[in-house]
Design a protein around this motif. Structure first.
Motif, PDB file in Angstrom:
ATOM      1  N   UNK A 201       0.920  -1.251  -0.030  1.00  0.00           N
ATOM      2  CA  UNK A 201       0.011  -0.035   0.272  1.00  0.00           C
ATOM      3  C   UNK A 201       1.025   1.293  -0.140  1.00  0.00           C
ATOM      4  N   UNK A 202       2.130   1.209   0.944  1.00  0.00           N
ATOM      5  CA  UNK A 202       2.881   2.441   0.984  1.00  0.00           C
ATOM      6  C   UNK A 202       3.477   2.592  -0.564  1.00  0.00           C
ATOM      7  N   UNK A 203       4.018   1.492  -1.328  1.00  0.00           N
ATOM      8  CA  UNK A 203       4.296   1.644  -2.514  1.00  0.00           C
ATOM      9  C   UNK A 203       3.547   2.347  -3.399  1.00  0.00           C
ATOM     10  N   UNK A 204       2.241   1.748  -3.398  1.00  0.00           N
ATOM     11  CA  UNK A 204       1.085   2.379  -4.255  1.00  0.00           C
ATOM     12  C   UNK A 204       0.900   3.846  -4.019  1.00  0.00           C
ATOM     13  N   UNK A 205       1.116   4.336  -2.898  1.00  0.00           N
ATOM     14  CA  UNK A 205       0.905   5.568  -2.820  1.00  0.00           C
ATOM     15  C   UNK A 205       2.056   6.429  -3.055  1.00  0.00           C
ATOM     16  N   UNK A 206       3.213   6.221  -2.822  1.00  0.00           N
ATOM     17  CA  UNK A 206       4.588   6.740  -3.063  1.00  0.00           C
ATOM     18  C   UNK A 206       4.543   6.853  -4.534  1.00  0.00           C
ATOM     19  N   UNK A 207       3.972   5.938  -5.502  1.00  0.00           N
ATOM     20  CA  UNK A 207       4.179   5.921  -6.897  1.00  0.00           C
ATOM     21  C   UNK A 207       3.286   7.034  -7.361  1.00  0.00           C
ATOM     22  N   UNK A 208       1.885   7.162  -6.647  1.00  0.00           N
ATOM     23  CA  UNK A 208       0.812   8.072  -7.016  1.00  0.00           C
ATOM     24  C   UNK A 208       1.844   9.535  -6.861  1.00  0.00           C
ATOM     25  N   UNK A 209       2.406   9.614  -5.632  1.00  0.00           N
ATOM     26  CA  UNK A 209       2.886  10.998  -5.467  1.00  0.00           C
ATOM     27  C   UNK A 209       4.093  11.191  -6.494  1.00  0.00           C
ATOM     28  N   UNK A 210       4.946  10.335  -6.869  1.00  0.00           N
ATOM     29  CA  UNK A 210       5.977  10.317  -7.536  1.00  0.00           C
ATOM     30  C   UNK A 210       5.588  10.573  -9.191  1.00  0.00           C
ATOM     31  N   UNK A 211       4.434  10.185  -9.498  1.00  0.00           N
ATOM     32  CA  UNK A 211       4.028  10.345 -10.917  1.00  0.00           C
ATOM     33  C   UNK A 211       3.488  11.738 -11.070  1.00  0.00           C
ATOM     34  N   UNK A 212       2.932  12.326  -9.873  1.00  0.00           N
ATOM     35  CA  UNK A 212       2.610  13.792  -9.950  1.00  0.00           C
ATOM     36  C   UNK A 212       3.511  14.620  -9.586  1.00  0.00           C
ATOM     37  N   UNK A 213       4.668  14.373  -8.814  1.00  0.00           N
ATOM     38  CA  UNK A 213       5.602  15.522  -8.387  1.00  0.00           C
ATOM     39  C   UNK A 213       7.172  14.648  -8.551  1.00  0.00           C
ATOM     40  N   UNK A 214       7.787  14.692  -9.711  1.00  0.00           N
ATOM     41  CA  UNK A 214       8.834  13.868  -9.768  1.00  0.00           C
ATOM     42  C   UNK A 214      10.125  14.469  -9.091  1.00  0.00           C
ATOM     43  N   UNK A 215       9.994  14.564  -7.648  1.00  0.00           N
ATOM     44  CA  UNK A 215      11.291  15.197  -7.175  1.00  0.00           C
ATOM     45  C   UNK A 215      12.245  14.023  -6.515  1.00  0.00           C
ATOM     46  N   UNK A 216      13.248  14.366  -6.175  1.00  0.00           N
ATOM     47  CA  UNK A 216      14.489  13.525  -5.892  1.00  0.00           C
ATOM     48  C   UNK A 216      14.017  12.798  -4.378  1.00  0.00           C
ATOM     49  N   UNK A 217      13.518  13.735  -3.692  1.00  0.00           N
ATOM     50  CA  UNK A 217      12.862  13.209  -2.419  1.00  0.00           C
ATOM     51  C   UNK A 217      11.777  12.182  -2.385  1.00  0.00           C
ATOM     52  N   UNK A 218      10.931  12.330  -3.400  1.00  0.00           N
ATOM     53  CA  UNK A 218       9.719  11.383  -3.529  1.00  0.00           C
ATOM     54  C   UNK A 218      10.344  10.266  -4.164  1.00  0.00           C
ATOM     55  N   UNK A 219      11.084  10.484  -5.026  1.00  0.00           N
ATOM     56  CA  UNK A 219      11.837   9.179  -5.693  1.00  0.00           C
ATOM     57  C   UNK A 219      12.559   8.216  -4.606  1.00  0.00           C
ATOM     58  N   UNK A 220      13.301   9.023  -3.464  1.00  0.00           N
ATOM     59  CA  UNK A 220      14.066   8.243  -2.617  1.00  0.00           C
ATOM     60  C   UNK A 220      12.804   7.223  -1.505  1.00  0.00           C
ATOM     61  N   UNK A 221      11.877   8.162  -1.279  1.00  0.00           N
ATOM     62  CA  UNK A 221      10.859   7.661  -0.446  1.00  0.00           C
ATOM     63  C   UNK A 221      10.166   6.257  -1.354  1.00  0.00           C
ATOM     64  N   UNK A 222       9.850   6.423  -2.738  1.00  0.00           N
ATOM     65  CA  UNK A 222       9.561   5.253  -3.311  1.00  0.00           C
ATOM     66  C   UNK A 222      10.682   4.109  -3.189  1.00  0.00           C
ATOM     67  N   UNK A 223      11.762   4.615  -3.598  1.00  0.00           N
ATOM     68  CA  UNK A 223      12.610   3.246  -3.722  1.00  0.00           C
ATOM     69  C   UNK A 223      12.748   2.463  -2.451  1.00  0.00           C
ATOM     70  N   UNK A 224      12.699   3.426  -1.379  1.00  0.00           N
ATOM     71  CA  UNK A 224      12.907   2.875   0.119  1.00  0.00           C
ATOM     72  C   UNK A 224      11.574   1.955   0.445  1.00  0.00           C
ATOM     73  N   UNK A 225      10.313   2.424  -0.102  1.00  0.00           N
ATOM     74  CA  UNK A 225       9.261   1.624   0.229  1.00  0.00           C
ATOM     75  C   UNK A 225       9.212   0.203  -0.444  1.00  0.00           C
ATOM     76  N   UNK A 226       9.914   0.386  -1.901  1.00  0.00           N
ATOM     77  CA  UNK A 226      10.138  -0.800  -2.844  1.00  0.00           C
ATOM     78  C   UNK A 226      11.000  -1.695  -2.051  1.00  0.00           C
TER      79      UNK A 226
END
Length: 463
Positions: A345-370
């Motif tokens: 569920x966390x990965x799904x939310x972070x993917x949604x965030x990263x698709x909307x705002x492709x920042x380095x911080x959001x990318x890091x959060x997504x990778x960490x969740x994955x």
């Protein structure tokens, strides 16, 4: 005393210059000129000449009728209504006068009054096709009003907008219908459309309290509360009994105060008080979607601090339902999912965030969740040994000895074959866990989510 009587030029003497026949002839001349301008669609000049005709002969019903027709073409329906009514006062059998009066009433949204006028035409001429058609339109308009009223009570605002769009096709000059449509557009979150309708009315009538209320409502629902209050106050100045403006003004002030108090408590680390204040704020106005989305997210943040993680997830979900573009709510929910080890569920939310705002911080959060999701799908060796992820080497050794002894096959030699098999499996898992967690290199790779297959680790051994 004699000097006090002014006998020089009485006001009434000017019309006496002409006799009645000359005045009628002059009035007819003005009317003919008015008709010529009307035929050429120069309605402003036609209006001027019909006015001259009325001034010359104010008891002629047809002149008022003609001027009413001209005012209708200029979309000045209120003035046209007055002229139509004057025309039928002068001649109750003036059919065109009654017809125009009905059309003006219809354009202004007074369906019942319109119907009465059309009925009068039908009394004079029962087969009048135009009156029959317009009377049917008036009946349809009354039905649409009733439908809109019921739909508003049921909070079916889309249906109200639909009804008002249809109604305005006949009642194009009805401010009441436009305001109801604008109010429902605001309640549906279609703020630019609502603002546009209200602004159009305010351009024609800057003191229209209903339009001022709708402008305020849009700002209020867009979380511009201070500006909204200004419009509500202005509406109340124009109409002190405007109940909706008074209620909205009260709600806006209460919502702002409660939200700010909650924020203050949160900053002071008084999370329980903040949580309670956000809850109270949410009860003030369920229609304020944007502010309530923020309040749900704020309460989720306070809830997370209080370790109410499941409630925090629910609050974030409520915020997202109200505003599916609310990035902060997705981020807050994703963190709560991480804290409750719901990594998919966390990965799904972070993917949604990263698709909307492709920042380095959001990318890091997504990778960490994955990474955490990948790790969660392997055997949890810390759980196998019954230790925390920050356990020391000594704690890992002690836990291994204890668990190895607990599941050793010799200890279960007299048990049933099923239990022996289960305990043997657990004994092997304890060995695998210790092999990895007691080796610093393997432990680092395991903790970082790397595969251990190519490193002679446990997974290779267990194949």
């Amino acid at each position: 005393k004699m000097a006090a009587v002014d006998i020089d030029v009485p006001v009434e003497t000017e019309p006496q210059i002409h006799n009645a026949v000359d005045l009628e002839r002059q009035a007819e001349g003005f009317k003919e000129q008015g008709n010529a301008f009307y035929s050429n669609k120069d309605y402003s000049e036609a209006f001027n000449y019909y006015t001259k005709a009325i001034d010359a002969c104010p008891k002629n019903a047809s002149y008022y009728g003609n001027r009413a027709a001209t005012l209708m073409m200029l979309c000045r329906f209120r003035e046209a209504l007055e002229d139509s009514q004057q025309a039928v006062r002068l001649d109750d059998c003036f059919m065109k006068g009654h017809l125009r009066e009905g059309k003006c009433h219809l354009s202004l949204g007074n369906a019942m009054a319109a119907s009465r006028s059309f009925q009068k035409v039908l009394e004079l001429e029962p087969s009048n096709k135009e009156a029959l058609k317009e009377n049917k339109n008036a009946s349809t308009l009354m039905d649409l009003e009733r439908m809109a009223e019921l739909s508003f009570e049921k909070r079916d605002f889309r249906k109200v907008v639909y009804c008002m769009d249809r109604a305005l096709a006949w009642a194009s000059a009805c401010h009441r219908f436009k305001i109801l449509k604008a109010e429902c557009l605001a309640l549906l979150g279609r703020y630019p459309e609502a603002q546009s309708v209200a602004s159009d009315i305010l351009r024609m009538d800057s003191t229209n309290a209903d339009a001022l209320y709708v402008r305020g409502l849009c700002l209020y629902y867009e979380d511009c509360i201070d500006k909204a209050v200004q419009f509500f106050v202005q509406a109340l100045r124009m109409a002190p009994d405007h109940e909706k403006a008074r209620l909205a003004c009260r709600n806006a002030k209460a919502l702002k105060a409660k939200k700010e108090e909650g924020n203050q408590m949160f900053k002071s680390c008084n999370y329980e008080a903040a949580y309670q204040l956000y809850t109270e704020a949410l009860a003030i106005d369920p229609n304020n979607i944007k502010t309530n989305a923020k309040l749900y997210c704020n309460r989720a943040t306070a809830g997370a601090k209080l370790k109410k993680l499941n409630q925090a997830i629910e609050d974030c979900t409520s915020a997202i339902k109200l505003d599916d573009t609310y990035i902060k709510a997705y981020l807050r929910r994703a963190q709560c999912y991480m804290d409750t080890e719901q990594y998919e569920e966390a990965v799904r939310d972070y993917e949604k965030v990263y698709q909307t705002e492709k920042t380095s911080e959001h990318k890091h959060l997504l990778k960490n969740a994955q990474l955490e999701l990948k790790k969660s799908k392997r055997k949890d060796y810390y759980k196998v040994l019954g230790v925390g992820k920050n356990a020391t080497d000594d704690e890992i050794k002690k836990a291994y000895r204890k668990r190895a002894l607990m599941h050793h096959p010799d200890r279960h030699s007299s048990a049933t074959p099923e239990i022996q098999k289960e305990e043997e499996k657990k004994f092997k898992e304890v060995g695998e866990a210790f092999t990895v967690l007691s080796d610093p290199k393997k432990k680092v790779r395991y903790d970082n989510g790397h595969d251990l297959d190519n490193d002679g680790g446990c997974d290779g051994r267990g194949k």
